[in-house]
Design a protein around this motif. Structure first.
Motif, PDB file in Angstrom:
ATOM      1  N   PHE A 192       0.834  -1.207   0.000  1.00  0.00           N
ATOM      2  CA  PHE A 192       0.000   0.000   0.000  1.00  0.00           C
ATOM      3  C   PHE A 192       0.869   1.258   0.000  1.00  0.00           C
ATOM      4  N   LEU A 193       1.901   1.271   0.836  1.00  0.00           N
ATOM      5  CA  LEU A 193       2.803   2.425   0.871  1.00  0.00           C
ATOM      6  C   LEU A 193       3.558   2.578  -0.442  1.00  0.00           C
ATOM      7  N   LEU A 194       3.955   1.460  -1.035  1.00  0.00           N
ATOM      8  CA  LEU A 194       4.675   1.515  -2.310  1.00  0.00           C
ATOM      9  C   LEU A 194       3.800   2.123  -3.404  1.00  0.00           C
ATOM     10  N   ARG A 195       2.528   1.791  -3.403  1.00  0.00           N
ATOM     11  CA  ARG A 195       1.617   2.370  -4.397  1.00  0.00           C
ATOM     12  C   ARG A 195       1.484   3.871  -4.200  1.00  0.00           C
ATOM     13  N   GLN A 196       1.511   4.320  -2.955  1.00  0.00           N
ATOM     14  CA  GLN A 196       1.447   5.765  -2.707  1.00  0.00           C
ATOM     15  C   GLN A 196       2.711   6.460  -3.211  1.00  0.00           C
ATOM     16  N   VAL A 197       3.864   5.833  -3.003  1.00  0.00           N
ATOM     17  CA  VAL A 197       5.109   6.401  -3.524  1.00  0.00           C
ATOM     18  C   VAL A 197       5.095   6.417  -5.043  1.00  0.00           C
ATOM     19  N   ALA A 198       4.609   5.333  -5.649  1.00  0.00           N
ATOM     20  CA  ALA A 198       4.586   5.233  -7.108  1.00  0.00           C
ATOM     21  C   ALA A 198       3.613   6.226  -7.743  1.00  0.00           C
ATOM     22  N   SER A 199       2.660   6.718  -6.947  1.00  0.00           N
ATOM     23  CA  SER A 199       1.694   7.678  -7.503  1.00  0.00           C
ATOM     24  C   SER A 199       2.324   9.034  -7.797  1.00  0.00           C
ATOM     25  N   VAL A 200       3.526   9.277  -7.277  1.00  0.00           N
ATOM     26  CA  VAL A 200       4.247  10.529  -7.554  1.00  0.00           C
ATOM     27  C   VAL A 200       4.901  10.401  -8.924  1.00  0.00           C
ATOM     28  N   LEU A 201       4.494  11.216  -9.863  1.00  0.00           N
ATOM     29  CA  LEU A 201       5.018  11.150 -11.220  1.00  0.00           C
ATOM     30  C   LEU A 201       6.405  11.782 -11.294  1.00  0.00           C
ATOM     31  N   LEU A 202       7.244  11.265 -12.175  1.00  0.00           N
ATOM     32  CA  LEU A 202       8.577  11.839 -12.379  1.00  0.00           C
ATOM     33  C   LEU A 202       8.461  13.066 -13.290  1.00  0.00           C
ATOM     34  N   ASP A 203       7.796  14.077 -12.746  1.00  0.00           N
ATOM     35  CA  ASP A 203       7.552  15.308 -13.482  1.00  0.00           C
ATOM     36  C   ASP A 203       7.513  16.437 -12.464  1.00  0.00           C
ATOM     37  N   VAL A 204       8.478  17.351 -12.532  1.00  0.00           N
ATOM     38  CA  VAL A 204       8.569  18.426 -11.549  1.00  0.00           C
ATOM     39  C   VAL A 204       7.391  19.385 -11.624  1.00  0.00           C
ATOM     40  N   THR A 205       6.599  19.314 -12.696  1.00  0.00           N
ATOM     41  CA  THR A 205       5.430  20.193 -12.834  1.00  0.00           C
ATOM     42  C   THR A 205       4.132  19.466 -12.506  1.00  0.00           C
ATOM     43  N   SER A 206       4.230  18.276 -11.925  1.00  0.00           N
ATOM     44  CA  SER A 206       3.017  17.508 -11.630  1.00  0.00           C
ATOM     45  C   SER A 206       2.296  18.020 -10.388  1.00  0.00           C
ATOM     46  N   ALA A 207       2.953  18.847  -9.599  1.00  0.00           N
ATOM     47  CA  ALA A 207       2.321  19.380  -8.396  1.00  0.00           C
ATOM     48  C   ALA A 207       1.274  20.428  -8.759  1.00  0.00           C
ATOM     49  N   PRO A 208       0.191  20.527  -7.979  1.00  0.00           N
ATOM     50  CA  PRO A 208      -0.823  21.556  -8.236  1.00  0.00           C
ATOM     51  C   PRO A 208      -0.222  22.955  -8.169  1.00  0.00           C
ATOM     52  N   GLY A 209      -0.517  23.769  -9.142  1.00  0.00           N
ATOM     53  CA  GLY A 209      -0.016  25.132  -9.175  1.00  0.00           C
ATOM     54  C   GLY A 209       1.285  25.309  -9.932  1.00  0.00           C
TER      55      GLY A 209
END
Length: 450
Positions: free
Chosen positions: A50-67
Motif C-alpha cells: 500500500f505504501l509503495l503504491r502511494q510512492v509510485a503515484s508521484v510522477l517523475l515530473d517536476v510540474t506535476s504538483a498543483p499550481g
C-alpha cells in the motif's frame, strides 16, 4: 510463609511429587499465537505494498504538483532527473547483483562447514556417530536466514532508488514541498520496514513450524529445536556484514575519489552530476546505507528473536504452557507491526510536516507515540501468553535459568527496553542535532578554531 514468588512455602515430598512444572498446563490462549503471528506478518507485507503504491503515484515530473507551470526549464529538469535516476538505479542494481553473487558463494561454503562442524560437535558420545540431523538443520536455518536477509536488502535498495527522484519531485511543489517530499521519503522507508518485518516473522515462524516435526515434543526436543534455529540469525547477520562493510567501503572510496577528481582537480561543485564519481557515491549510499541497513535490521531481528526463543525453551515451565508461550517473542514483534502502522499515520496525515523544523518534531513524535502505544500491548501479551505456576517454589510465575520470573516481570523487562530505547533516541537527538546547544557550540567553535 506466604506462597508467592518472593516468599515460597516449604513443600514436603508428597507435594513435590504432585507438583510437576508448577502445576502449569497448556494455556488455551496459546491458540491465539499462530493467528497473531501469521496475520500480522501478512498485514505488514500488504501495508508495505500500500505504501509503495502511494510512492509510485508521484510522477517523475517536476510540474506535476498543483499550481506548477510547465516551461522549457522544467522540461530540461525532467530530462536530467530521469537521466540521473536511471544511472543510479542501474549502478545500484549492478553493484548489488555482483555483491550477492559472492554472498551466495559464501553461504554455500559456510553451510557445508556448519553441517560438518555441528554434526561432529554434537555426535553421540557413546557410539561416536555424528549427529547429521542437527548439522543439516542448522545449515538449513543459516541458509534461510541468509536468503531472507538478501531479499530484505534487495527490497530496501530497490525502494530507495525508486523513491529518490520522487522525493525531488515532491520538493518542487511550490506550496507543499516539505509535506510531499517528507511523506514520500517516510512512506518509502515504511515499505522497507514493514515488508522486512513481515517477511522476517513469517520466514522464522514457518521455519520453526516445519522443523518442529523433526524433534520430540518435550523439554529436550524444544531446546534442540531452538539450538538449530539459531542459525537463522547468523545467516542474516552474515549478509548484513557484506552489505554494510562492502557498500560502505565502496561509497567512501567513490566519495573521496569524487572530491579529489571533481572539487580539487576540476573545481566542480559538491555532488555535481558531471562528475562520474558522484553517481558512484550515490550508488554506494543506496547499497551500503539502505540495502545494508535492511539486511542489518533483519539480522538484528533474527538474532534477538532466536535468543529469546532459546531462553524460553530452556524453561520446562514455559514448555509446559505450550507452543503459544514459546512463541511469545514473535507475537510481540507481530503486534509491534500493528502499532507502527497506526503510528505512521501521525506523521503523514494527522500532523504533517510543513517546514524544516517539523521534520525533527515528526520523527520524535513517531518514537514517543509508538512507545506509548506498545506499552499496554506488551502487558496484555505477557499476562495472556506466559504461564503462572499454581504450586511449587515459584507460584504465580515460572522458573527460567534457576530464577523465579513471572508475566509481570517479563513485561517490565520488555518495557524497560522499550522505554530505554526511547530515552536513548531523545538523548542522542539532543547531542547530535543542530537544533540544540551541544552541536551549536561545536559549530561556533569551528569559526574561530577555539
Amino acid at each position: 510463609t506466604l506462597d508467592t514468588p518472593w516468599h515460597p512455602r516449604t513443600m514436603d515430598s508428597l507435594d513435590m511429587a504432585q507438583c510437576v512444572n508448577g502445576g502449569i498446563e497448556p494455556l488455551a490462549s496459546g491458540a491465539l499465537t499462530t493467528p497473531i503471528i501469521v496475520a500480522t506478518g501478512i498485514i505488514g507485507i500488504v501495508f508495505s505494498i500500500f505504501l509503495l503504491r502511494q510512492v509510485a503515484s508521484v510522477l517523475l515530473d517536476v510540474t506535476s504538483a498543483p499550481g506548477a507551470t510547465r516551461t522549457a526549464d522544467s522540461a530540461e529538469q525532467n530530462t536530467k532527473l530521469v537521466e540521473l535516476y536511471r544511472a543510479i538505479t542501474v549502478g545500484a542494481s549492478a553493484f548489488l547483483n555482483a555483491e550477492y553473487k559472492l554472498c551466495a558463494l559464501f553461504v554455500a561454503v559456510v553451510s557445508v562447514g556448519i553441517t560438518l562442524l555441528i554434526s561432529w560437535a554434537t555426535k553421540d558420545p557413546a557410539t561416536g556417530e555424528w549427529a547429521w540431523t542437527s548439522g543439516l538443520i542448522s545449515a538449513l536455518s543459516f541458509f534461510v536466514g541468509a536468503v531472507t536477509s538478501m531479499v530484505s536488502g534487495f527490497i530496501g535498495m530497490r525502494v530507495a532508488v525508486f523513491s529518490n527522484a520522487r522525493c525531488t519531485v515532491g520538493a518542487c511543489d511550490p506550496s507543499k514541498g516539505w509535506t510531499r517530499s517528507f511523506n514520500t521519503a517516510f512512506r518509502a522507508g515504511g515499505v522497507m520496514g514493514f515488508s522486512l518485518t513481515g517477511i522476517a516473522i513469517l520466514a522464522l515462524y514457518i521455519l520453526l513450524a516445519i522443523l518442529r516435526t523433526a524433534f520430540p515434543d518435550s523439554d529436550e526436543g524444544y531446546k534442540q529445536l531452538m539450538d538449530v534455529v539459531a542459525g537463522f540469525g547468523l545467516g542474516g547477520s552474515s549478509i548484513a556484514m557484506f552489505g554494510r562493510v562492502g557498500g560502505g567501503i565502496y561509497t567512501k572510496a567513490a566519495d573521496v575519489g569524487a572530491d579529489l577528481a571533481g572539487k580539487v582537480v576540476e573545481d566542480l561543485p559538491e555532488d555535481d552530476p558531471h562528475n562520474p564519481g558522484t553517481i558512484a557515491d550515490n550508488v554506494g549510499d543506496n547499497v551500503g546505507d539502505v540495502a545494508g541497513m535492511g539486511s542489518d535490521l533483519f539480522g538484528s531481528f533474527g538474532e534477538a528473536s532466536c535468543a529469546a526463543l532459546l531462553v524460553g525453551a530452556s524453561s520446562p515451565m514455559i514448555v509446559a504452557a505450550g507452543w503459544g508461550a514459546l512463541m511469545f517473542p514473535l507475537a510481540l514483534s507481530g503486534v509491534g507491526i500493528l502499532v507502527c502502522m497506526a503510528t505512521s499515520f501521525v506523521a503523514t496525515d494527522l500532523m504533517p510536516v510543513r517546514d524544516e523544523k517539523g521534520i525533527e518534531s515528526a520523527l520524535k513524535m513517531q518514537l514517543l507515540v509508538s512507545t506509548l502505544l506498545m506499552t499496554p500491548c506488551v502487558y496484555a501479551l505477557a499476562v495472556t501468553l506466559l504461564p503462572a505456576a499454581t504450586c511449587g517454589m515459584c507460584v504465580g510465575g515460572f522458573v527460567v535459568g534457576g530464577v523465579c520470573s513471572s508475566p509481570l516481570k517479563a513485561f517490565f523487562c520488555v518495557g524497560f527496553g522499550l522505554w530505554g530505547g526511547c530515552v536513548i533516541g531523545f538523548v542522542t537527538e539532543y547531542y547530535t542535532s543542530f537544533s540544540y546547544t551541544p552541536v551549536q557550540e561545536v559549530a561556533n567553535a569551528c569559526r574561530t578554531g577555539a
